[in-house]
Design an enzyme around this catalytic site. Structure first.
Site, PDB file in Angstrom:
ATOM      1  N   CYS A  88       1.124  -8.033   9.333  1.00 29.92           N
ATOM      2  CA  CYS A  88       2.586  -7.681   9.341  1.00 29.92           C
ATOM      3  C   CYS A  88       3.088  -8.463  10.595  1.00 29.92           C
ATOM      4  O   CYS A  88       3.581  -7.871  11.516  1.00 29.92           O
ATOM      5  CB  CYS A  88       3.034  -6.417   8.857  1.00 29.92           C
ATOM      6  SG  CYS A  88       1.984  -5.228   9.741  1.00 29.92           S
TER       7      CYS A  88
ATOM      8  N   GLY B 136       0.702  -1.255   0.184  1.00 29.44           N
ATOM      9  CA  GLY B 136       0.009   0.070   0.049  1.00 29.44           C
ATOM     10  C   GLY B 136       0.942   1.201  -0.043  1.00 29.44           C
ATOM     11  O   GLY B 136       0.683   1.961  -0.885  1.00 29.44           O
TER      12      GLY B 136
ATOM     13  N   CYS C 235       5.597  -5.746   3.979  1.00 31.12           N
ATOM     14  CA  CYS C 235       4.496  -4.730   4.661  1.00 31.12           C
ATOM     15  C   CYS C 235       4.587  -3.321   3.764  1.00 31.12           C
ATOM     16  O   CYS C 235       5.506  -3.472   2.722  1.00 31.12           O
ATOM     17  CB  CYS C 235       5.041  -4.275   5.992  1.00 31.12           C
ATOM     18  SG  CYS C 235       3.927  -3.349   6.995  1.00 31.12           S
TER      19      CYS C 235
ATOM     20  N   HIS D 155      11.461  -3.444   6.808  1.00 30.45           N
ATOM     21  CA  HIS D 155      12.056  -2.711   7.924  1.00 30.45           C
ATOM     22  C   HIS D 155      13.240  -2.130   7.977  1.00 30.45           C
ATOM     23  O   HIS D 155      13.821  -1.405   8.554  1.00 30.45           O
ATOM     24  CB  HIS D 155      11.792  -3.352   9.492  1.00 30.45           C
ATOM     25  CG  HIS D 155      10.257  -3.639   9.722  1.00 30.45           C
ATOM     26  ND1 HIS D 155       9.882  -4.967   9.694  1.00 30.45           N
ATOM     27  CD2 HIS D 155       9.379  -2.626  10.206  1.00 30.45           C
ATOM     28  CE1 HIS D 155       8.518  -4.782   9.923  1.00 30.45           C
ATOM     29  NE2 HIS D 155       8.332  -3.643  10.182  1.00 30.45           N
TER      30      HIS D 155
ATOM     31  N   CYS E 234       7.624   6.449  15.292  1.00 29.13           N
ATOM     32  CA  CYS E 234       6.882   6.749  16.433  1.00 29.13           C
ATOM     33  C   CYS E 234       5.303   6.777  15.551  1.00 29.13           C
ATOM     34  O   CYS E 234       5.063   6.923  14.384  1.00 29.13           O
ATOM     35  CB  CYS E 234       6.785   8.127  16.973  1.00 29.13           C
ATOM     36  SG  CYS E 234       8.534   8.100  17.668  1.00 29.13           S
TER      37      CYS E 234
ATOM     38  N   HIS F  93      -7.145 -20.172  12.146  1.00 24.44           N
ATOM     39  CA  HIS F  93      -8.662 -20.646  11.675  1.00 24.44           C
ATOM     40  C   HIS F  93      -9.451 -19.341  11.810  1.00 24.44           C
ATOM     41  O   HIS F  93     -10.309 -19.151  11.148  1.00 24.44           O
ATOM     42  CB  HIS F  93      -9.276 -21.357  13.233  1.00 24.44           C
ATOM     43  CG  HIS F  93      -9.156 -20.885  14.310  1.00 24.44           C
ATOM     44  ND1 HIS F  93      -7.898 -20.927  15.002  1.00 24.44           N
ATOM     45  CD2 HIS F  93     -10.142 -20.435  15.231  1.00 24.44           C
ATOM     46  CE1 HIS F  93      -8.302 -20.414  16.357  1.00 24.44           C
ATOM     47  NE2 HIS F  93      -9.601 -20.014  16.195  1.00 24.44           N
TER      48      HIS F  93
ATOM     49  N   ASP G 128      -6.552  -3.742   5.686  1.00 29.41           N
ATOM     50  CA  ASP G 128      -5.271  -4.135   6.683  1.00 29.41           C
ATOM     51  C   ASP G 128      -5.868  -4.449   7.833  1.00 29.41           C
ATOM     52  O   ASP G 128      -6.268  -3.628   8.529  1.00 29.41           O
ATOM     53  CB  ASP G 128      -4.369  -3.146   6.950  1.00 29.41           C
ATOM     54  CG  ASP G 128      -3.812  -2.580   5.231  1.00 29.41           C
ATOM     55  OD1 ASP G 128      -3.614  -3.679   4.380  1.00 29.41           O
ATOM     56  OD2 ASP G 128      -3.414  -1.509   4.736  1.00 29.41           O
TER      57      ASP G 128
HETATM   58  C1  LIG Z   1       2.781  -0.582  10.114  1.00 28.94           C
HETATM   59  N1  LIG Z   1       3.142  -0.196  11.042  1.00 28.94           N
HETATM   60  C2  LIG Z   1       2.274   0.640  11.954  1.00 28.94           C
HETATM   61  C3  LIG Z   1       1.794   0.304  13.295  1.00 28.94           C
HETATM   62  N2  LIG Z   1       1.143   1.452  13.993  1.00 28.94           N
HETATM   63  C4  LIG Z   1       0.677   2.582  13.572  1.00 28.94           C
HETATM   64  N3  LIG Z   1      -0.055   3.410  13.731  1.00 28.94           N
HETATM   65  N4  LIG Z   1       1.129   2.726  11.899  1.00 28.94           N
HETATM   66  C5  LIG Z   1       1.710   1.843  11.224  1.00 28.94           C
HETATM   67  O1  LIG Z   1       2.086   2.143  10.164  1.00 28.94           O
HETATM   68  N5  LIG Z   1       2.532  -0.744  14.023  1.00 28.94           N
HETATM   69  C6  LIG Z   1       3.125  -1.737  13.470  1.00 28.94           C
HETATM   70  C7  LIG Z   1       3.873  -1.191  12.037  1.00 28.94           C
HETATM   71  C8  LIG Z   1       5.291  -0.521  12.339  1.00 28.94           C
HETATM   72  N6  LIG Z   1       4.982   0.446  13.066  1.00 28.94           N
HETATM   73  C9  LIG Z   1       5.049   1.795  12.297  1.00 28.94           C
HETATM   74  C10 LIG Z   1       5.232   2.981  13.177  1.00 28.94           C
HETATM   75  C11 LIG Z   1       5.337   4.341  12.669  1.00 28.94           C
HETATM   76  C12 LIG Z   1       5.966   4.260  11.389  1.00 28.94           C
HETATM   77  C13 LIG Z   1       6.269   5.746  10.868  1.00 28.94           C
HETATM   78  O2  LIG Z   1       6.629   5.830   9.856  1.00 28.94           O
HETATM   79  N7  LIG Z   1       6.025   6.794  11.620  1.00 28.94           N
HETATM   80  C14 LIG Z   1       6.538   7.931  11.255  1.00 28.94           C
HETATM   81  C15 LIG Z   1       5.366   9.051  11.538  1.00 28.94           C
HETATM   82  C16 LIG Z   1       4.248   8.969  10.610  1.00 28.94           C
HETATM   83  C17 LIG Z   1       3.223  10.327  10.739  1.00 28.94           C
HETATM   84  O3  LIG Z   1       2.587  10.208  11.557  1.00 28.94           O
HETATM   85  N8  LIG Z   1       3.727  11.148   9.952  1.00 28.94           N
HETATM   86  C18 LIG Z   1       3.356  12.516  10.129  1.00 28.94           C
HETATM   87  C19 LIG Z   1       3.957  13.492  10.738  1.00 28.94           C
HETATM   88  C20 LIG Z   1       5.264  13.753   9.955  1.00 28.94           C
HETATM   89  C21 LIG Z   1       6.333  14.701  10.526  1.00 28.94           C
HETATM   90  O4  LIG Z   1       7.078  14.213  11.423  1.00 28.94           O
HETATM   91  N9  LIG Z   1       6.369  16.018  10.439  1.00 28.94           N
HETATM   92  C22 LIG Z   1       7.295  17.111  10.930  1.00 28.94           C
HETATM   93  C23 LIG Z   1       7.315  17.995   9.838  1.00 28.94           C
HETATM   94  C24 LIG Z   1       7.903  17.420   8.456  1.00 28.94           C
HETATM   95  C25 LIG Z   1       9.391  17.122   8.360  1.00 28.94           C
HETATM   96  O5  LIG Z   1      10.215  17.898   8.844  1.00 28.94           O
HETATM   97  O6  LIG Z   1       9.506  15.971   8.196  1.00 28.94           O
HETATM   98  C26 LIG Z   1       6.821  17.440  12.077  1.00 28.94           C
HETATM   99  O7  LIG Z   1       5.434  17.169  12.548  1.00 28.94           O
HETATM  100  O8  LIG Z   1       7.404  17.964  12.908  1.00 28.94           O
HETATM  101  C27 LIG Z   1       3.027  12.947   8.529  1.00 28.94           C
HETATM  102  O9  LIG Z   1       3.335  12.163   7.933  1.00 28.94           O
HETATM  103  O10 LIG Z   1       2.262  13.875   8.353  1.00 28.94           O
HETATM  104  C28 LIG Z   1       7.958   8.512  11.890  1.00 28.94           C
HETATM  105  O11 LIG Z   1       8.513   9.166  11.500  1.00 28.94           O
HETATM  106  O12 LIG Z   1       7.973   7.913  12.908  1.00 28.94           O
HETATM  107  C29 LIG Z   1       6.041   3.103  10.663  1.00 28.94           C
HETATM  108  C30 LIG Z   1       5.643   1.825  11.229  1.00 28.94           C
HETATM  109  N1  LIG Z   2      -1.501  -0.431   3.876  1.00 35.09           N
HETATM  110  C1  LIG Z   2      -0.376  -0.215   4.758  1.00 35.09           C
HETATM  111  C2  LIG Z   2      -0.329  -1.324   5.766  1.00 35.09           C
HETATM  112  C3  LIG Z   2       0.645  -1.365   6.736  1.00 35.09           C
HETATM  113  S1  LIG Z   2       0.451  -2.528   7.965  1.00 35.09           S
HETATM  114  C4  LIG Z   2       1.098   0.243   4.137  1.00 35.09           C
HETATM  115  O1  LIG Z   2       1.341  -0.361   3.442  1.00 35.09           O
HETATM  116  O2  LIG Z   2       1.636   0.798   4.869  1.00 35.09           O
HETATM  117 ZN   LIG Z   3       1.949  -4.234   7.566  1.00 35.24          ZN
END
Ligand SMILES: CN1c2c(nc(N)[nH]c2=O)NC[C@@H]1CNc1ccc(C(=O)N[C@@H](CCC(=O)N[C@@H](CCC(=O)N[C@@H](CCC(=O)O)C(=O)O)C(=O)O)C(=O)O)cc1
Ligand SMILES: N[C@@H](CCS)C(=O)O
Ligand SMILES: [Zn+2]
Length: 766
Positions: free
Chosen positions: A653, A441, A736, A704, A525, A662, A608
């Site tokens: 994932c 995705g 993923c 990852h 995060c 099941h 998902d």
């Molecule tokens: C697939 N996974 C996920 C889980 N849980 C979720 N809630 N989402 C998931 O996708 N759990 C299992 C797995 C693995 N876990 C993760 C968790 C987090 C991320 C990830 O990529 N996190 C990003 C933050 C994503 C986000 O919310 N982005 C916002 C804000 C971006 C940002 O930081 N903006 C800045 C300004 C811009 C800049 O300077 O870059 C700010 O606000 O300061 C957005 O995109 O708008 C991370 O970076 O941690 C992946 C898998």
């Molecule tokens: N459609 C999502 C699933 C993550 S678990 C992605 O591709 O990031």
């Molecule tokens: Zn996934």
């Protein structure tokens, strides 16, 4: 006096400072010295927050640059040889295990990372060898951080993952046959040395985490507690006093495994308050109870009156000196501070408490039970007012949602036809080749995308400008997939900040935050949205982008949604109604979205459910059956409103699906994609054993890590999969979504995936 204790504090800092520092270090913008200085600054700041709040027992060694279990792996010398042979320094070796390393001629994949119990935090699995030798590092982190805090005037309680949990949560390395728990005798001397060093440094007590006690454990693991804790008991005053710590479940079924005469036992009384009496009855005559009454997993203000009543119950039995008031678990799973939330509606904000507020709650409860409620009258009155306001707020209740829930009928859970008829209808429309290729995705969330969204939030660009930017991204993503030769396209999810937060922001009944970040793994995060009331969908959430993507695509385009259970689990859920009710409300909202996508011409829709597994109650038994029933029903309710010819995909994932296979089968999804690249392909035999009839895409590479898998590696993986799955049911995809990756490595990895697929297509061509 009743002491207050915190089991762990979030590490990221008020502005995700640790994330920024580690990512800057990885990209060469920060030196190692600067990274370590930033980490120290954060630790000192976090200790100060707790000290200023009046917490008596403050943790150390709860900090980690990537993951706390990984820190233990390194300190115990349990580092597989592939990470030691190239002479990486300690910090780079640590990150290599966490996220792989592909630089300067070194090419090593990461260790496996899996869910920490039923949370959305991920730990790195200890990966052990036959004849594993453990050796304590010369500078154990637990000792260094204890000393660091002491120098800053804070005498802390170091936190260690206990030996039984460390081994039980580990696994044998590929090609090795060792059962980790058999390594207990070799591991215990390392704990002994570490505990002795901590005592010499001045630690009076140590929090030794044995959360695996909440599981149904195999006999061998159960048998390991006695020798381990007898060994520690035999060391007497040479080591600190131990606080044997459990969380995320009850331990009543394992009471006989509690170490006799241990200094203290911690239990989670938020999750399982009913275990109190039984555990009290099983305590040794001097053992202290650490009562976990402030929730480390959710953000609701603690009902102080109720918490005090629970603690008073324990005090009546044990006396004030044998009770500690504590957080239920580490606060790692909660955001740093509510004070950063400037945009939250004031009425709702008053219902919440994040980590920095929870440490104050802990201190208040301890004071109330030590000195009497009058000592904290103001705080108790304000708290009672907030609790009452939330309980009676009309914002939590939507009669229209309840009415719709009452009208659900059994037919709403079923597709029109069985899979054979459906797949025929779908294939007529989609005309896919053998081994169809797709991705999960998301495509890389580039700096440009994030900045653009940030500008929209700040009002620096208009919604129209942002929409055109997203359309351009979608067109670029389509072009890349065309060039790569992928069969089922995705639009790439550029418009989404996160797969759960995005939906939370578009659903009524949710509140969302600006700074409430929680670590998910490494530097990554999430900002879990908060379910505050009954949920409904005021308007379509994804149709505009998916419809546009279909219009610019030459191949089938998958619509992409996050399923009801995952939306629930990765949000902060309500604690005033059952989770099944919240999942059903989400399912109804998503059902409308699925139907709207179909109407908009989207022929393939992926819903998902990566959190389905993590929601499984930690113990087997009736609770699991009940959970799976409502969780599966929620997924089915969200996906069954479509015609046979619309192909429903789902994605998971994680690879541990054997014990609830099941349920996965019962989802009745036409195509499943599952994480598999880091685990043994043998796991796929459940699909064979159950004669699973539908289509499956076990991930062929790990997303990852920035490491690019070679074509040969992917071929080997597919070859293994074909030992278990029929060619006509096998899809080829990564583990993923690719949002955390850079474009360069993404394109290279996908090109290798396509090349490997072509090889098998040729091989199996009739
Ligand atoms: C697939 N996974 C996920 C889980 N849980 C979720 N809630 N989402 C998931 O996708 N759990 C299992 C797995 C693995 N876990 C993760 C968790 C987090 C991320 C990830 O990529 N996190 C990003 C933050 C994503 C986000 O919310 N982005 C916002 C804000 C971006 C940002 O930081 N903006 C800045 C300004 C811009 C800049 O300077 O870059 C700010 O606000 O300061 C957005 O995109 O708008 C991370 O970076 O941690 C992946 C898998
Ligand atoms: N459609 C999502 C699933 C993550 S678990 C992605 O591709 O990031
Ligand atoms: Zn996934």
């Amino acid at each position: 006096m009743v002491q207050s204790a915190v089991l762990g504090f979030p590490r990221m800092g008020v502005n995700r400072d640790l994330k920024k520092a580690t990512e800057a270090y990885w990209s060469g913008k920060l030196s190692q010295t600067e990274l370590l200085a930033e980490a120290k600054r954060l630790r000192l700041a976090h200790w100060k927050i707790q000290k200023d709040a009046g917490v008596d027992i403050i943790p150390s060694n709860d900090f980690a640059l990537y993951d706390q279990v990984l820190s233990h792996i390194q300190d115990f010398g349990a580092v597989p040889e592939r990470y030691t042979k190239d002479g990486l320094d300690t910090v780079d070796q640590y990150f290599a295990m966490g996220r792989g390393h592909q630089k300067g001629g070194i090419d090593v994949p990461s260790l496996e990372m899996v869910k920490w119990f039923d949370s959305n935090y991920h730990y790195v699995k200890p990966t052990l060898q036959d004849g594993q030798v453990f050796k304590l590092t010369a500078t154990p982190k637990a000792v260094a951080e204890f000393n660091e805090a002491k120098e800053a005037g804070v005498v802390t309680r170091p936190v260690l993952v206990g030996p039984v949990s460390f081994l039980h949560l580990g696994k044998a390395d590929r090609g090795q046959t060792v059962d980790p728990i058999d390594l207990l005798d070799s591991l215990l001397p390392v704990y002994e040395q570490l505990l002795v060093q901590l005592k010499e440094a001045g630690a009076e007590t140590v929090q030794i985490d044995e959360p695996v006690l909440v599981f149904d454990l195999p006999a061998k693991t159960k048998a390991a507690f006695k020798p381990a804790y007898e060994k520690f008991a035999s060391l007497g005053d040479k080591i600190p006093k131990l606080v044997f710590t459990t969380y995320f479940g009850d331990i009543v079924h394992n009471l006989d495994l509690l170490p006799k005469d241990i200094y203290a036992i911690h239990i989670d009384l938020v999750r399982n308050p009913e275990q109190l009496d039984t555990v009290l009855g099983a305590l040794g005559p001097k053992t202290i109870l650490s009562a976990g009454v402030v929730d480390g997993r959710n953000i609701w203000k603690t009902n102080l009156k109720r918490a005090i009543e629970i603690v008073e119950g324990a005090i009546q039995k044990l006396g004030k000196d044998r009770v500690i008031v504590a957080t239920s678990s580490s606060l790692l799973h909660t955001p740093h501070t509510l004070a950063s939330e400037k945009k939250l509606d004031a009425e709702i904000a008053d219902w919440f408490s994040f980590a920095s507020e929870k440490v104050v709650e802990i201190a208040v409860i301890a004071k109330a039970v030590t000195e009497g409620p009058a000592a904290v009258r103001e705080q108790l009155e304000a708290n009672a007012k907030s609790i009452q306001a939330r309980a009676t707020s009309p914002r939590t209740n939507d009669p229209k949602v309840k009415e719709r829930q009452s009208k659900i009928v059994p037919a709403d859970y079923n597709r029109k036809s069985e899979f054979p008829a459906r797949i025929d209808a779908q294939q007529k429309k989609l005309n896919l080749p053998l081994f169809p290729t797709t991705t999960i995705g998301s495509f890389p969330q580039t700096k440009e995308i994030r900045l653009s969204r940030n500008k929209l939030t700040k009002g620096e660009i208009t919604a129209q400008e942002y929409d055109s930017f997203i359309e351009q991204e979608i067109r670029d993503n389509v072009k890349i997939q065309e060039e790569l030769g992928i069969d089922v396209f995705v639009h790439g999810e550029p418009e989404r900040n996160d797969m759960v937060q995005y939906f939370g922001e578009r659903l009524d009944g949710y509140a969302f935050t600006t700074h409430a970040w929680v670590q998910s793994y490494g530097s990554r995060c999430v900002r879990p949205p908060i379910i505050v009331g009954d949920i409904s969908r005021p308007a379509p959430m994804t149709v505009k982008e998916s419809k546009y993507a279909v219009s610019v695509s030459s191949k089938p385009m998958k619509g992409m949604l996050t399923g009801p259970v995952t939306c629930l689990r990765w949000s902060f859920p309500r604690d005033d109604i059952h989770q099944s009710v919240q999942a059903e409300q989400l399912a109804l909202a998503l059902r409308d979205e699925v139907v709207d996508l179909e109407k908009a011409g989207v022929d393939v829709i992926q819903v998902d459910e990566p959190a389905l597994r993590e929601g499984l109650p930690l113990r087997s038994g009736t609770e699991r059956d009940a959970y799976l029933k409502w969780a599966v029903n929620a997924f089915r309710l969200s996906t069954t409103g479509v015609e046979d010819s619309t192909q429903i995909h789902s994605h998971f994932c994680y690879s541990e699906f054997q014990d609830f296979f099941h349920a996965i089968a019962a989802l009745d999804a036409d195509v499943l994609s599952i994480e598999n690249s880091k685990s043994d392909a043998k796991l796929l035999s459940v699909f064979v054993d159950s004669a699973y009839p539908r289509h499956i895409g076990p991930g062929v590479y790990d997303i990852h890590s920035p490491r690019v898998p070679s074509e040969q590696e992917i071929k080997d993986r597919i070859e293994e999969m074909l030992q278990y799955l029929k060619p006509e049911q096998l899809w080829i995809n990564p583990d993923c979504g690719l949002k955390t990756r850079q474009w360069k490595e993404t394109k290279e990895a996908l090109a290798n995936m396509i090349a490997a697929t072509k090889y098998f297509r040729a091989k199996y061509a009739k």
